[in-house]
Design a protein around this motif. Structure first.
Motif, short mmCIF file in Angstrom:
data_model
loop_
_atom_site.label_atom_id
_atom_site.label_comp_id
_atom_site.label_asym_id
_atom_site.label_seq_id
_atom_site.Cartn_x
_atom_site.Cartn_y
_atom_site.Cartn_z
N GLU A 145 0.88 -1.05 0.01
CA GLU A 145 -0.45 0.06 -0.24
C GLU A 145 1.11 0.92 -0.58
OE1 GLU A 145 -2.55 -0.06 3.19
OE2 GLU A 145 -3.16 1.76 2.28
N THR A 146 1.95 1.09 0.75
CA THR A 146 2.99 2.52 0.80
C THR A 146 2.98 2.52 -0.82
OG1 THR A 146 3.20 2.11 3.07
CG2 THR A 146 5.05 3.56 1.89
N ARG B 260 2.52 1.37 -3.30
CA ARG B 260 1.29 2.12 -4.50
C ARG B 260 1.06 3.99 -3.87
NH1 ARG B 260 -3.70 0.75 -7.43
NH2 ARG B 260 -4.44 3.14 -7.96
N GLU B 261 0.65 3.68 -2.80
CA GLU B 261 0.91 5.60 -2.29
C GLU B 261 1.93 6.49 -2.94
OE1 GLU B 261 -2.05 5.81 1.36
OE2 GLU B 261 -0.23 5.24 1.87
N GLU C 83 1.33 6.49 -6.95
CA GLU C 83 0.51 7.99 -6.96
C GLU C 83 0.92 9.11 -7.14
OE1 GLU C 83 -3.37 7.12 -7.46
OE2 GLU C 83 -3.51 5.10 -6.92
N LEU D 64 4.19 10.13 4.91
CA LEU D 64 3.79 8.65 5.16
C LEU D 64 5.08 7.66 6.20
CD1 LEU D 64 3.60 7.46 1.40
CD2 LEU D 64 1.80 8.17 3.13
#
Ligand SMILES: Cc1cc2nc3c(=O)[nH]c(=O)nc-3n(C[C@H](O)[C@H](O)[C@H](O)COP(=O)(O)O)c2cc1C
Length: 178
Positions: free
Chosen positions: A25-26, A28-29, A32, A112
């Motif tokens: 998920e990290t 992916r962020e 993005e 993050l």
């Protein structure tokens, strides 16, 4: 300085990491964020290699002499450019677009809880060739830079390198007081 801009001052190069790895998920962020930057004519000439495997990062460290901490970070992203996709097929536009993508990854990292460091690849031919070979990157794709990422051991002091002597008025010789 306004608190709203803290995310800019907080982006500092981090070279010491706890070793905790990044989850999907990290990544992916961060990606993005990378693909949210402006690009010339919106050509988006980038490709990204996600390097979560530690043994591959160790091999990268042999190619990037100033990136020995790749062994100890939590993951890395190689930002590459495709000249054929760049506006006017221009190397300069491609490098500007990919550099913007690198910067957004590094700006997103502290938000993050991560730290990161830009590792220079382009224009060093031996680094480009080394990464191409290690990751099977096609000949038409140019590795531009690497983001080493991870959870920082220490949080660096937020700062700017503001220098009023670099400011110019309508005529170059005229200073600007800001
Ligand atoms: C194109 C480029 C290449 C860089 N290459 C390296 C590198 O190979 N190794 C490294 O430790 N830092 C590298 N850096 C990070 C700079 O050393 C760092 O940004 C600079 O010293 C300013 O510090 P700051 O990032 O904490 O503001 C690079 C930065 C840029 C923009």
């Amino acid at each position: 300085m306004r608190a709203e801009l803290d995310f800019i001052w907080k982006r500092r190069s981090v070279r010491e990491f706890t070793g905790e790895v990044l989850d999907s998920e990290t990544y992916r962020e961060l990606l993005e964020a990378a693909m949210a930057v402006p690009s010339a004519r919106c050509c988006d000439p980038w490709e990204f290699v996600v390097v979560s495997d530690r043994s591959m990062r160790e091999k990268m460290a042999t190619i990037l002499p100033n990136g020995q901490f790749l062994n100890r970070c939590g993951g890395a992203i190689i930002v590459c450019g495709d000249l054929q996709k760049a506006y006017m097929g221009s190397l300069s536009y491609m490098l500007q677009d990919c550099s913007a993508a690198i910067e957004n990854i590094l700006l997103a990292a502290p938000a993050l809880g991560l730290g990161g460091c830009w590792l220079g690849v382009h224009p060093r031919e031996e680094r480009i060739a080394g990464l191409r070979q290690l990751f099977n990157i096609p000949e038409n794709i140019i590795p531009v830079g690497v983001c080493a990422l991870g959870y920082p051991v220490n949080t660096p002091v937020p700062r700017t390198r503001y220098d009023a002597s670099r400011l110019h008025g309508e005529s170059w010789d005229e200073g600007v007081i800001l």
